[in-house]
Design a protein around this motif. Structure first.
Motif, mmCIF file in Angstrom:
data_model
loop_
_atom_site.group_PDB
_atom_site.id
_atom_site.type_symbol
_atom_site.label_atom_id
_atom_site.label_comp_id
_atom_site.label_asym_id
_atom_site.label_seq_id
_atom_site.Cartn_x
_atom_site.Cartn_y
_atom_site.Cartn_z
ATOM 1 N N ALA A 37 8.593 21.214 10.757
ATOM 2 C CA ALA A 37 9.007 19.805 10.873
ATOM 3 C C ALA A 37 8.800 19.076 9.550
ATOM 4 O O ALA A 37 9.653 18.298 9.111
ATOM 5 C CB ALA A 37 8.207 19.117 11.979
ATOM 6 N N ILE A 38 7.668 19.351 8.891
ATOM 7 C CA ILE A 38 7.377 18.681 7.620
ATOM 8 C C ILE A 38 8.402 19.084 6.552
ATOM 9 O O ILE A 38 8.888 18.244 5.789
ATOM 10 C CB ILE A 38 5.930 18.987 7.159
ATOM 11 C CG1 ILE A 38 4.946 18.252 8.071
ATOM 12 C CG2 ILE A 38 5.705 18.559 5.718
ATOM 13 C CD1 ILE A 38 3.490 18.617 7.854
ATOM 14 N N VAL A 39 8.759 20.363 6.532
ATOM 15 C CA VAL A 39 9.781 20.818 5.571
ATOM 16 C C VAL A 39 11.108 20.102 5.856
ATOM 17 O O VAL A 39 11.752 19.552 4.954
ATOM 18 C CB VAL A 39 9.978 22.356 5.646
ATOM 19 C CG1 VAL A 39 11.154 22.782 4.772
ATOM 20 C CG2 VAL A 39 8.710 23.074 5.212
ATOM 21 N N ASN A 40 11.490 20.072 7.137
ATOM 22 C CA ASN A 40 12.797 19.497 7.482
ATOM 23 C C ASN A 40 12.858 17.990 7.239
ATOM 24 O O ASN A 40 13.907 17.458 6.875
ATOM 25 C CB ASN A 40 13.133 19.809 8.945
ATOM 26 C CG ASN A 40 13.402 21.287 9.145
ATOM 27 O OD1 ASN A 40 13.757 21.990 8.201
ATOM 28 N ND2 ASN A 40 13.232 21.777 10.353
ATOM 29 N N MET A 41 11.715 17.310 7.429
ATOM 30 C CA MET A 41 11.732 15.851 7.230
ATOM 31 C C MET A 41 11.960 15.469 5.763
ATOM 32 O O MET A 41 12.284 14.329 5.465
ATOM 33 C CB MET A 41 10.429 15.230 7.744
ATOM 34 C CG MET A 41 10.472 14.984 9.246
ATOM 35 S SD MET A 41 9.128 13.928 9.768
ATOM 36 C CE MET A 41 7.789 15.050 9.816
ATOM 37 N N PRO A 43 12.831 20.995 -1.006
ATOM 38 C CA PRO A 43 11.763 20.799 -0.029
ATOM 39 C C PRO A 43 10.656 21.831 -0.222
ATOM 40 O O PRO A 43 10.936 22.979 -0.552
ATOM 41 C CB PRO A 43 12.456 21.004 1.311
ATOM 42 C CG PRO A 43 13.881 21.332 1.043
ATOM 43 C CD PRO A 43 14.093 21.461 -0.402
ATOM 44 N N PHE A 44 9.427 21.394 0.014
ATOM 45 C CA PHE A 44 8.306 22.319 -0.180
ATOM 46 C C PHE A 44 7.682 22.710 1.156
ATOM 47 O O PHE A 44 7.748 21.959 2.122
ATOM 48 C CB PHE A 44 7.252 21.700 -1.103
ATOM 49 C CG PHE A 44 6.526 20.526 -0.488
ATOM 50 C CD1 PHE A 44 7.041 19.239 -0.566
ATOM 51 C CD2 PHE A 44 5.326 20.708 0.184
ATOM 52 C CE1 PHE A 44 6.380 18.168 0.011
ATOM 53 C CE2 PHE A 44 4.649 19.633 0.763
ATOM 54 C CZ PHE A 44 5.182 18.365 0.672
ATOM 55 N N ASP A 45 7.099 23.884 1.151
ATOM 56 C CA ASP A 45 6.396 24.377 2.328
ATOM 57 C C ASP A 45 4.954 23.865 2.235
ATOM 58 O O ASP A 45 4.257 24.162 1.259
ATOM 59 C CB ASP A 45 6.433 25.913 2.325
ATOM 60 C CG ASP A 45 5.719 26.522 3.521
ATOM 61 O OD1 ASP A 45 4.777 25.885 4.054
ATOM 62 O OD2 ASP A 45 6.085 27.637 3.919
ATOM 63 N N PRO A 46 4.484 23.089 3.218
ATOM 64 C CA PRO A 46 3.130 22.533 3.131
ATOM 65 C C PRO A 46 2.056 23.600 2.952
ATOM 66 O O PRO A 46 1.069 23.376 2.244
ATOM 67 C CB PRO A 46 2.948 21.798 4.455
ATOM 68 C CG PRO A 46 4.183 21.912 5.212
ATOM 69 C CD PRO A 46 5.195 22.667 4.428
ATOM 70 N N GLY A 106 11.830 25.350 -1.579
ATOM 71 C CA GLY A 106 12.205 25.722 -2.940
ATOM 72 C C GLY A 106 11.208 26.653 -3.608
ATOM 73 O O GLY A 106 10.192 27.037 -3.010
ATOM 74 N N ASP A 107 11.516 27.009 -4.854
ATOM 75 C CA ASP A 107 10.669 27.942 -5.615
ATOM 76 C C ASP A 107 9.312 27.316 -5.954
ATOM 77 O O ASP A 107 9.193 26.101 -6.080
ATOM 78 C CB ASP A 107 11.331 28.289 -6.950
ATOM 79 C CG ASP A 107 12.596 29.085 -6.733
ATOM 80 O OD1 ASP A 107 12.708 29.708 -5.664
ATOM 81 O OD2 ASP A 107 13.460 29.067 -7.626
#
Lengths: 122, 168
Positions: B90-94, A107-110, B163-164
């Motif tokens: 929320a965006i990360v978790n979705m 998952p990425f951080d926006p 992630g990285d």
């Protein structure tokens, strides 16, 4: 200042929608494609300032898309970010060899995605 | 001569017994193949339904996301910055849906391979056909290459931490 246009290539509807939402919220113009071959067709029909692509997709994967883009004069130096679940060093190395500019693991951080886009778009 | 006749009689009785045992074994394997095939099909159907449900749930959640401009309105007791941080989280978790969908697709590929192998085995049992045996051996050979080996890809994430990021 002209609005920068970003091509996002992603086979998952929800991920595509999510990436589009993040980039549009930051003021970018976004064009979406659902696999590598459709992304390549979009790239051939217009000029994008940056490309964000997934790796594992039907028809054409992200690495093949990057290799094809790097063959096109318009995209020799266009930044291309691979946004993928793939986290292995082997895959990152393959991405580097194909011509990717950066690699983000899902998952990425926006916020990180936006930082990278802003940095690459200058 | 009598001894020879007895030996011949005993041999044909053994052959008859062997033939009966083969038929029992074939019947059992055929039933087993049918049963496992039904279970594989049902498992693949359930996984497909799980993927559809996940996709729908995320689509509905995404449609609830406010625009940046609307964040202040949904800040409630907190600040817009708090809301923005919650939205980011929320965006990360979705994104769990994308990871789970990919894992479901890999599991489905494996089950599809087992299903194909089972069909090949059922064909051998039904026809006693040597070419079917070769076909099954090829099928087994292809199935031993798991999806991640065929595509050189793997999903190793065990949590939803971002992630990285690497720039080349």
């Amino acid at each position: 200042m002209t609005m920068k246009t970003i091509l996002t290539v992603e086979d998952s509807n929800s991920m595509r929608q999510m990436i589009g939402y993040i980039l549009r919220s930051a003021g970018y113009n976004v064009v979406e494609a659902e696999d590598g071959s459709k992304g390549l067709a979009q790239a051939q029909s217009g000029k994008f300032d940056l490309v964000v692509t997934d790796q594992n997709m039907p028809n054409m994967d992200g690495l093949s898309l990057i290799k094809a883009l790097r063959q096109m004069p318009d995209y020799k130096s266009t930044p291309v970010i691979m946004l993928t679940t793939e986290a292995s060093d082997t895959m990152k190395q393959r991405g580097r060899e194909a011509g990717a500019t950066g690699w983000m693991v899902k998952p990425f951080d926006p916020n990180r995605l936006l930082e990278i886009c802003q940095k690459l778009l200058g | 001569m009598a001894i020879a006749r007895n030996v011949a009689g005993a041999t044909s009785a053994q052959q008859a017994n062997q033939s009966g045992a083969d038929a029992d074994f074939g019947g059992f394997m055929s039933d087993l193949s049918d049963y496992v095939g039904v279970q594989l099909t049902a498992s693949r159907r359930d996984m497909g339904q799980a993927e559809v449900l996940l996709e729908d749930a995320i689509k509905r959640l995404l449609s609830c996301l406010p625009s940046k401009a609307g964040l202040a309105a949904v800040a409630g007791g907190g600040t817009p910055a708090d809301s923005s941080a919650r939205l980011t989280q929320a965006i990360v978790n979705m994104q769990f849906q994308d990871l789970v969908s990919q894992l479901l697709r890999r599991a489905d590929e494996r089950l599809a391979g087992l299903d194909k192998l089972l069909q090949e085995l059922a064909s051998i049992l039904a026809e006693h056909d040597p070419s079917a045996l070769r076909s099954a051996a090829q099928c087994l050979g292809s199935q031993t290459l798991a999806p991640e080996r065929r595509t050189n890809s793997s999903i190793q994430q065990l949590n939803m931490a971002p992630g990285d990021v690497e720039l080349f």
